[in-house]
Design an enzyme around this catalytic site. Sequence first.
Site, PDB file in Angstrom:
ATOM      1  N   THR A 167     -36.458  40.711 108.190  1.00  0.00           N
ATOM      2  CA  THR A 167     -35.015  41.009 108.094  1.00  0.00           C
ATOM      3  C   THR A 167     -34.204  39.710 108.070  1.00  0.00           C
ATOM      4  O   THR A 167     -34.349  38.863 108.944  1.00  0.00           O
ATOM      5  CB  THR A 167     -34.551  41.852 109.299  1.00  0.00           C
ATOM      6  OG1 THR A 167     -35.399  42.979 109.436  1.00  0.00           O
ATOM      7  CG2 THR A 167     -33.103  42.305 109.122  1.00  0.00           C
ATOM      8  N   ASP A 220     -31.041  35.982 103.703  1.00  0.00           N
ATOM      9  CA  ASP A 220     -29.796  35.370 104.201  1.00  0.00           C
ATOM     10  C   ASP A 220     -30.053  33.941 104.680  1.00  0.00           C
ATOM     11  O   ASP A 220     -29.222  33.049 104.465  1.00  0.00           O
ATOM     12  CB  ASP A 220     -29.214  36.208 105.345  1.00  0.00           C
ATOM     13  CG  ASP A 220     -28.932  37.629 104.906  1.00  0.00           C
ATOM     14  OD1 ASP A 220     -28.640  37.825 103.712  1.00  0.00           O
ATOM     15  OD2 ASP A 220     -29.032  38.536 105.744  1.00  0.00           O
TER      16      ASP A 220
HETATM   17  O1  RIB Z   1     -30.033  40.960 105.177  1.00  0.00           O
HETATM   18  C1  RIB Z   1     -30.231  41.502 106.442  1.00  0.00           C
HETATM   19  C2  RIB Z   1     -28.998  42.205 106.899  1.00  0.00           C
HETATM   20  O2  RIB Z   1     -28.771  43.304 106.056  1.00  0.00           O
HETATM   21  C3  RIB Z   1     -29.075  42.783 108.289  1.00  0.00           C
HETATM   22  O3  RIB Z   1     -28.672  41.881 109.294  1.00  0.00           O
HETATM   23  C4  RIB Z   1     -28.217  44.011 108.198  1.00  0.00           C
HETATM   24  O4  RIB Z   1     -27.028  43.923 108.905  1.00  0.00           O
HETATM   25  C5  RIB Z   1     -27.966  44.236 106.713  1.00  0.00           C
HETATM   26  O5  RIB Z   1     -26.693  43.929 106.386  1.00  0.00           O
END
Ligand code: RIB
Length: 296
Positions: free
Chosen positions: A238, A242
């Site tokens: 996860t 990002d």
């Molecule tokens: O890219 C991961 C994120 O996607 C998570 O933190 C969640 O909040 C979603 O937005």
Amino acid sequence: MIIVLGSINLDIVVPVERCPRPGETIKGGDVRYLPGGKGANQALAARKLGATVRMVGAVGRDAAAGIALSGLRLSGVDCSSVVESERPTGVATIAVGADGENLIVVAPGANADVSVAHADALDLAAQDLLVLQMEIPAESVVAALTHARARGARTILNLAPAVPLADEVLRLAHVLVVNESEAATLADGVMPEALANTLSRRLGIAVIVTAGGEGAVCARDGKTFAVPAPKVAVVDTTGAGDAFVGALAQALDAGHDLPAGLARAVAAASLACTGFGAQSALPDQNTLSLILGESL
Ligand code: RIB
């Protein structure tokens, strides 16, 4: 300075042996309430690597907002442009399997109130770098890209989650970052290199296609360069994308060129997978330098 216009979420995370199939109920481990949201994760990733970062977004007037903003506030991201909305703070419900893969449903809540007016009011200078994703309304992203072009600021657009945008809009960005499935919504093909090349030629901008544990490939000006991912013990993927975008932004903002930025982004994304939650394992500069074999 890096300015991130994007989502801020509370992540409600449940560890599971494997992600459920449609219609199936499964039991998981103890729930965790963690800060998340693609925008916030990217802002924090850049900040942890040393950038000066301002977050622009919206949260609700609720207890979830405190958790959602906690990582940003603790690390010194400027949150003075985060506004309060009448809607609840955005929430992502996330199941994380034993293999580190996940299943995510997002309720945008306050993120849906990040408006064109917010984008038009962005305080941007030519030397700033604007980072955008697609968890806020698409029209706000379009307005922000247009505004940044008018101000002469560079932009990174992360088309996550994938939302249909016209080529005229995509080419307002300086760098487009997509994963393989997002890239497949924009062009035919399966191989990351071919997808990056096709999109870069079509749009006339730099295009990066990330490929999970395989690394990433960038195409620009008819040339492609690929960076393999270092092998790490994966706990939770996860927020890996990002971490990638935040590290790329920090590298470009600090004056690195695109190939160097790509190498740093791939390493940061790999390291981000070694801890539970989107923000817990984002690397700092020393950790990143170690994995890249740089002298400290
Ligand atoms: O890219 C991961 C994120 O996607 C998570 O933190 C969640 O909040 C979603 O937005």
